[in-house]
Design an enzyme around this catalytic site. Structure first.
Site, PDB file in Angstrom:
ATOM      1  CE1 TYR A 157      -0.476  28.814 -10.918  1.00  0.00           C
ATOM      2  CE2 TYR A 157      -0.694  30.795 -12.266  1.00  0.00           C
ATOM      3  CZ  TYR A 157      -1.186  29.577 -11.838  1.00  0.00           C
ATOM      4  OH  TYR A 157      -2.378  29.112 -12.325  1.00  0.00           O
ATOM      5  CE  LYS A 161      -0.971  26.441 -13.704  1.00  0.00           C
ATOM      6  NZ  LYS A 161      -1.674  25.127 -13.762  1.00  0.00           N
TER       7      LYS A 161
END
Length: 268
Positions: A157, A161
């Site tokens: 994740y 990002k």
């Protein structure tokens, strides 16, 4: 007649921050297009949020992993609401786990949604504004790792990002001087359905973790109101807006202990 209402499209907006943002934009008199991979879910959310609003809310299906779906979302927003003024790349998926623990499918899905979803959204919106010969804005919701900070058990994740931060910085340069305004929103830790899911998978929180979350976390509605104000009023190009700043954390630490988790019985 009053001034023409603005219209915002928010991907992944039937729950969490996206839904809270949709509600806050409607409260500000801005039409909202909510989206989800499930058409029924999107329509139900739009009906509920728009029931007592002066602005309009519509719900449409969209899988941000598919460029054709994102293009269709733009087209339908234009047909049903007359055009788009604000596009928000909000759809995201956070699955916890170290790099060696995540499955190939976990990593692929996060990259497809969190990175390619943003790519498709940015391209669709910038091209759409150009074809319509009208100004508009493109915003992307950031998340943990967007600033390059190393985070344990968030390898996939956080990497996605960090990539999104780079993409938005590039887009800001490519659109500088054009009628397209770009920006990013860094909401901090928000108690969303995704947070609750990953917390349950991890077996809950110990006392130290609870104290930390109570200090830094916020409800979706709080962050949604903050983000809506920015989307409605911002004129600065290429800026990243952060809700949870170091100064805010220091100020909270000096006050009586917060107990935000008490609002979520499943975290007891």
């Amino acid at each position: 007649m009053g001034p023409e209402r603005k219209t915002a499209v928010i991907t992944g907006s039937t729950r969490g921050i996206g839904r809270a943002l949709a509600r806050a934009l409607l409260d500000r008199g801005i039409n909202v297009v909510l989206s989800s991979r499930q058409a029924d879910e999107a329509r139900a959310a739009a009906e509920e949020l728009g029931r007592n609003a002066e602005a309009r809310a519509i719900g449409l299906s969209c899988d941000v992993r598919r460029a054709e779906d994102v293009n269709a979302l733009w087209a339908q927003a234009c047909v049903q609401l007359g055009g788009v003024d604000i596009w928000v790349n909000n759809a995201g998926l956070a699955l916890g786990g170290g790099l060696m623990d995540l499955t190939d499918e976990d990593v692929r899905t996060m990259l497809d949604i969190n990175v390619m979803g943003v790519v498709h959204g940015c391209r669709t919106a910038v091209r759409g504004y150009a074809q319509a010969a009208r100004p508009g804005a493109v915003y992307t919701m950031l998340g943990a790792g967007a600033d390059g900070t190393l985070l344990p058990q968030m390898a996939g994740y956080a990497a996605s990002k960090a990539a999104v931060t780079y993409l938005m910085n590039c887009l800001a340069e490519e659109t500088r001087g054009s009628p397209v305004l770009t920006g990013s929103l860094s909401p901090g830790l928000v108690i969303t359905e995704g947070f609750l899911r990953e917390n349950a998978k991890a077996g809950g929180m110990n006392a130290q973790r609870r104290a930390h979350v109570n200090l830094i976390a916020d409800h979706p509605r709080t962050v949604g109101n903050w983000a809506a104000r920015i989307l409605d009023t911002n004129t600065e190009h290429g800026r990243t807006f952060a809700w949870l700043t170091p100064r805010k954390i220091r100020e909270r630490a000096r006050r009586p202990a917060r107990d935000i988790l008490s609002a979520y019985p499943q975290l007891a």
